[in-house]
Design a protein around this motif. Structure first.
Motif, PDB file in Angstrom:
ATOM      1  N   GLY A   1       0.839  -1.192   0.000  1.00 60.92           N
ATOM      2  CA  GLY A   1       0.000   0.000   0.000  1.00 60.92           C
ATOM      3  C   GLY A   1       0.864   1.228   0.000  1.00 60.92           C
ATOM      4  N   VAL A   2       0.257   2.363  -0.259  1.00 56.72           N
ATOM      5  CA  VAL A   2       1.029   3.555  -0.549  1.00 56.72           C
ATOM      6  C   VAL A   2       1.986   3.954   0.571  1.00 56.72           C
ATOM      7  CG1 VAL A   2      -0.826   5.098   0.266  1.00 56.72           C
ATOM      8  CG2 VAL A   2       0.862   5.939  -1.382  1.00 56.72           C
ATOM      9  N   GLN A   3       1.570   3.770   1.831  1.00 61.48           N
ATOM     10  CA  GLN A   3       2.448   4.222   2.926  1.00 61.48           C
ATOM     11  C   GLN A   3       3.660   3.321   3.129  1.00 61.48           C
ATOM     12  OE1 GLN A   3      -0.854   3.846   3.307  1.00 61.48           O
ATOM     13  NE2 GLN A   3      -1.740   5.774   4.053  1.00 61.48           N
TER      14      GLN A   3
ATOM     15  N   GLN B   1       3.160   4.486   8.457  1.00 61.00           N
ATOM     16  CA  GLN B   1       2.510   5.588   9.166  1.00 61.00           C
ATOM     17  C   GLN B   1       2.244   6.711   8.161  1.00 61.00           C
ATOM     18  OE1 GLN B   1       0.877   7.035  11.193  1.00 61.00           O
ATOM     19  NE2 GLN B   1       1.113   6.200  13.258  1.00 61.00           N
ATOM     20  N   ILE B   2       1.336   7.586   8.554  1.00 68.99           N
ATOM     21  CA  ILE B   2       1.066   8.759   7.737  1.00 68.99           C
ATOM     22  C   ILE B   2       2.316   9.644   7.706  1.00 68.99           C
ATOM     23  CG2 ILE B   2      -1.394   8.641   8.298  1.00 68.99           C
ATOM     24  CD1 ILE B   2      -0.953  10.995  10.230  1.00 68.99           C
ATOM     25  N   PRO B   3       2.399  10.638   6.810  1.00 72.39           N
ATOM     26  CA  PRO B   3       3.583  11.503   6.767  1.00 72.39           C
ATOM     27  C   PRO B   3       3.901  12.101   8.139  1.00 72.39           C
ATOM     28  CG  PRO B   3       2.224  11.899   4.849  1.00 72.39           C
ATOM     29  CD  PRO B   3       1.442  10.975   5.735  1.00 72.39           C
ATOM     30  N   SER B   4       5.183  12.161   8.452  1.00 70.51           N
ATOM     31  CA  SER B   4       5.606  12.578   9.795  1.00 70.51           C
ATOM     32  C   SER B   4       5.118  13.981  10.142  1.00 70.51           C
ATOM     33  CB  SER B   4       7.130  12.507   9.905  1.00 70.51           C
ATOM     34  OG  SER B   4       7.749  13.312   8.918  1.00 70.51           O
ATOM     35  N   ARG B   5       5.008  14.871   9.153  1.00 70.32           N
ATOM     36  CA  ARG B   5       4.566  16.244   9.426  1.00 70.32           C
ATOM     37  C   ARG B   5       3.118  16.290   9.904  1.00 70.32           C
ATOM     38  NH1 ARG B   5       4.427  15.353   4.026  1.00 70.32           N
ATOM     39  NH2 ARG B   5       2.402  15.677   2.982  1.00 70.32           N
ATOM     40  N   SER B   6       2.347  15.216   9.638  1.00 68.18           N
ATOM     41  CA  SER B   6       0.929  15.205   9.993  1.00 68.18           C
ATOM     42  C   SER B   6       0.628  14.424  11.262  1.00 68.18           C
ATOM     43  CB  SER B   6       0.110  14.610   8.838  1.00 68.18           C
ATOM     44  OG  SER B   6       0.268  15.370   7.666  1.00 68.18           O
TER      45      SER B   6
ATOM     46  N   ARG C   1       6.598 -12.641  22.860  1.00 65.70           N
ATOM     47  CA  ARG C   1       5.321 -12.002  22.526  1.00 65.70           C
ATOM     48  C   ARG C   1       5.536 -11.078  21.329  1.00 65.70           C
ATOM     49  NH1 ARG C   1       2.184 -11.256  28.353  1.00 65.70           N
ATOM     50  NH2 ARG C   1       0.649 -12.849  27.886  1.00 65.70           N
ATOM     51  N   PRO C   2       4.455 -10.624  20.694  1.00 64.67           N
ATOM     52  CA  PRO C   2       4.613  -9.778  19.517  1.00 64.67           C
ATOM     53  C   PRO C   2       5.103  -8.386  19.864  1.00 64.67           C
ATOM     54  CG  PRO C   2       2.298  -9.971  20.091  1.00 64.67           C
ATOM     55  CD  PRO C   2       3.035 -10.927  20.984  1.00 64.67           C
ATOM     56  N   VAL C   3       5.715  -7.755  18.876  1.00 64.00           N
ATOM     57  CA  VAL C   3       6.214  -6.387  19.012  1.00 64.00           C
ATOM     58  C   VAL C   3       5.804  -5.603  17.767  1.00 64.00           C
ATOM     59  CG1 VAL C   3       8.161  -7.023  20.485  1.00 64.00           C
ATOM     60  CG2 VAL C   3       8.444  -7.033  17.989  1.00 64.00           C
ATOM     61  N   HIS C   4       5.923  -4.281  17.853  1.00 65.82           N
ATOM     62  CA  HIS C   4       5.459  -3.394  16.784  1.00 65.82           C
ATOM     63  C   HIS C   4       6.500  -2.315  16.535  1.00 65.82           C
ATOM     64  CE1 HIS C   4       2.520  -0.457  14.915  1.00 65.82           C
ATOM     65  NE2 HIS C   4       3.319   0.405  15.518  1.00 65.82           N
ATOM     66  N   LEU C   5       6.856  -2.136  15.277  1.00 65.55           N
ATOM     67  CA  LEU C   5       7.721  -1.021  14.894  1.00 65.55           C
ATOM     68  C   LEU C   5       7.106  -0.330  13.690  1.00 65.55           C
ATOM     69  CD1 LEU C   5      10.347   0.602  15.217  1.00 65.55           C
ATOM     70  CD2 LEU C   5      11.442  -1.025  13.664  1.00 65.55           C
ATOM     71  N   GLU C   6       6.907   0.988  13.795  1.00 65.71           N
ATOM     72  CA  GLU C   6       6.294   1.727  12.698  1.00 65.71           C
ATOM     73  C   GLU C   6       7.247   2.808  12.186  1.00 65.71           C
ATOM     74  OE1 GLU C   6       2.788   3.086  14.820  1.00 65.71           O
ATOM     75  OE2 GLU C   6       3.542   5.147  14.802  1.00 65.71           O
ATOM     76  N   MET C   7       6.970   3.220  10.942  1.00 68.93           N
ATOM     77  CA  MET C   7       7.788   4.263  10.329  1.00 68.93           C
ATOM     78  C   MET C   7       6.910   5.049   9.365  1.00 68.93           C
ATOM     79  SD  MET C   7      11.286   3.909   8.019  1.00 68.93           S
ATOM     80  CE  MET C   7      12.387   3.439   9.354  1.00 68.93           C
ATOM     81  N   ALA C   8       6.976   6.368   9.446  1.00 71.51           N
ATOM     82  CA  ALA C   8       6.202   7.219   8.540  1.00 71.51           C
ATOM     83  C   ALA C   8       6.680   7.033   7.110  1.00 71.51           C
ATOM     84  CB  ALA C   8       6.320   8.683   8.960  1.00 71.51           C
ATOM     85  N   THR C   9       5.752   7.189   6.171  1.00 73.56           N
ATOM     86  CA  THR C   9       6.066   6.914   4.769  1.00 73.56           C
ATOM     87  C   THR C   9       7.175   7.822   4.235  1.00 73.56           C
ATOM     88  OG1 THR C   9       5.093   6.699   2.571  1.00 73.56           O
ATOM     89  CG2 THR C   9       4.182   8.432   3.992  1.00 73.56           C
TER      90      THR C   9
END
Length: 551
Positions: free
Chosen positions: A37-39, A113-118, A169-177
């Motif tokens: 997907g786009v992000q 993630q959505i753009p960091s500025r938003s 257990r599960p973990v989560h790492l996110e990064m803005a597009t």
């Protein structure tokens, strides 16, 4: 956390997406389950560039990608990973994330993630939800956001370490597009060694004292004992202690052995036991349903310090990895303990319990026997929230660790089929059999497309009774027959499977089911077998047994 040396020292210019892909490869991820997907386009571009080193298996729904990662982790004990877009994509996968949490599976979620500025502004960016990171922290052991590509190696190393340290257990790492697309110098990070608590010698000494004098010990195993199969089996043999499991602990002790006892037998053994050694289990069902009194001593072994006294304070609490703790007990147990053999009694109990199950739910038992005979000894069985699945909790002989896959206490309807695909992706040379009801299979039937595309040749059985069977039984029995919403309208499952390019078979005679499974074990495509069925006897009388001691 200790650090192991890493190959690359100098920083190299790359995108944030490439930094994530490098980290996945460094941590041994050979398959990433994902839906593009786009992000997360920059991530997919980087995956394309490294396609000779990491395979991408795409799903048709985000829950499919996450359940596939869950299946891979559950069947191997190793970390697995999936990637999804933020907001609705991440939320679509959250049921699988909760299942991984409940089942202690080391699943790594990579989210866009959505753009960091938003971030945090609520301006209505595509896929924006309020504070995705906070939501993730409620469903995982550890969650973070990489705000710069250079942060990715360190945070991904931490994510994998957290996923495997102590209680997995599960973990989560996110990064803005935009961060994923940013190209900057990125250095390497060490691969971190997972941490486990050290074994307490004094606790081992107390456990050995109890075990040495016990006359009727029994062992209860859960998912936390799956990596300690050899050690637990040796302990059972030394103590002549039967080992009992429900769902997550199946196969820790080879269930062809007289030492491995089913749930009905466990209920009978609990009434007379003078010592229970609980290994990697929450001990929830026995404690809440079977009862406890002061005549029953309890040793609890669990890697999670918050778990050992959650239900009650045991006589001995050992906070440690199961294999390490049991090895320590074995090393200190006196040689030649005066133990009369319990083999003849336990063989008789096992046979009597199976006969009781036949009397309570004969139709399910006949089906399960046929499936067990058709599945290779090292094959995987993936259950579901269906009448045959519930029955299998009490009886489906499992001959090795991690071969019986369930959703544990989460009871996630619809998890089974996509989870089985992840099991197959991680174990391509072993047979994988999944069972579903006509309710559960429709949660993820679209993943037949992924199964065909990637050659995930599982055998999938759909028991079709045109209803949510368990829901409807409750509506009839507890609510005066006020049946609402539990009747189903179904497609022709076998024909639908063929439309996807899979092998679709309709089995109108359930007595032929085992032969059909055996005949399709080496099929070159995924197989779906549709089995029309009627009502089954309740399986719950075999699972929820009445108290046999204490209050």
């Amino acid at each position: 956390m200790n650090a192991e040396a890493k190959v690359t020292e100098a920083a190299a210019t790359m995108t944030g997406g490439a930094a994530l892909v490098n980290g996945l490869i460094d941590h041994g991820i050979g398959t990433l389950f994902a839906l593009p997907g786009v992000q997360i386009d920059p991530l997919f571009a980087a995956l394309y560039d490294r396609s000779d080193e990491i395979r991408v298996v795409t799903s048709r729904h985000e829950q499919g990608a996450a359940y596939m990662a869950f299946g891979a982790a559950r069947s191997t004990g190793k970390a697995s990973a999936y990637a999804v877009v933020p907001g609705p994509g991440w939320l679509n996968a959250s049921g699988a994330l909760a299942t991984a949490y409940g089942c202690n599976a080391p699943v790594v979620c990579l989210a866009g993630q959505i753009p960091s500025r938003s971030l945090g502004r609520g301006i209505g960016e595509l896929h924006e939800v309020p504070d995705q990171l906070a939501l993730a922290r409620g469903l995982t052991k550890w969650a973070a956001r990489a705000d710069h590509p250079a942060d990715a190696p360190r945070l991904l190393a931490t994510a994998f370490c957290e996923a495997r340290s102590g209680r997995p257990r599960p973990v989560h790492l996110e990064m803005a597009t935009d961060v994923m697309a940013q190209e900057v110098p990125v250095g390497a990070a060490p691969v971190l060694t997972p941490w486990t608590p050290p074994v307490d010698p004094k606790a081992i000494e107390r456990a050995v004292a109890l075990a040495s004098k016990a006359e009727r010990p029994m062992i209860l195993v859960g998912g936390g004992a799956q990596s300690a199969s050899v050690e637990v089996t040796r302990l059972a043999e030394r103590l002549h202690a039967p080992a009992v499991a429900l769902r997550s602990g199946r196969g820790v002790v080879d269930e062809s052995s007289w030492l491995a006892q089913g749930w009905l037998a466990g209920h009978a053994l609990w009434a007379d036991a003078d010592l229970v050694i609980a290994i990697g289990t929450r001990l929830d069902f026995p404690f809440r349903h079977w009862g406890k009194d002061d005549r029953l001593a309890v040793i609890r072994i669990d890697v999670d310090p918050t778990e050992v006294a959650r239900q009650f304070v045991p006589d001995v609490a050992i906070v440690a990895d199961a294999a390490a703790a049991v090895s320590a007990i074995l090393a200190e147990l006196p040689a030649g303990l005066p133990r009369a053999s319990r083999e003849s009694k336990l063989r008789a109990l096992k046979a009597r319990s199976e006969a009781d199950l036949d009397a309570q739910m004969g139709p399910q038992m006949a089906i399960l026997r046929d499936l067990r005979a058709a599945l290779p000894d090292d094959g995987f069985f993936v259950d579901e929230l269906t009448q045959i699945g519930y029955a299998s909790w009490s009886w489906f002989p499992t001959y090795g660790p991690r071969q019986y896959i369930s959703s544990g206490y989460q009871g996630t309807l619809g998890y089974g089929f996509p989870t089985a695909l992840g099991v197959k992706a991680a174990n391509p040379d072993r047979a994988v059999l999944s069972i579903s009801g006509d309710g559960g299979i429709m949660f993820a039937i679209q993943e037949l497309a992924s199964a065909v595309k990637y050659g995930l040749n599982t055998i999938n059985i759909v028991f079709a009774d045109n209803k949510f069977g368990n829901v409807q039984r409750i509506q009839r029995e507890r609510y005066g027959g006020r049946v609402l919403g539990s009747d189903l309208h179904n497609p022709r499952f076998a024909e639908l499977a063929r439309d996807f390019g899979a092998i679709g078979v309709k089995c109108d005679d359930v007595a032929r089911l085992g032969d059909l499974v055996a005949a399709h074990r080496d099929a070159d495509r995924p197989v779906l077998i549709e089995v029309p069925v009627g009502d089954f006897p309740t399986p719950w009388s075999a699972i929820r047994r009445p108290p046999v001691r204490g209050q």
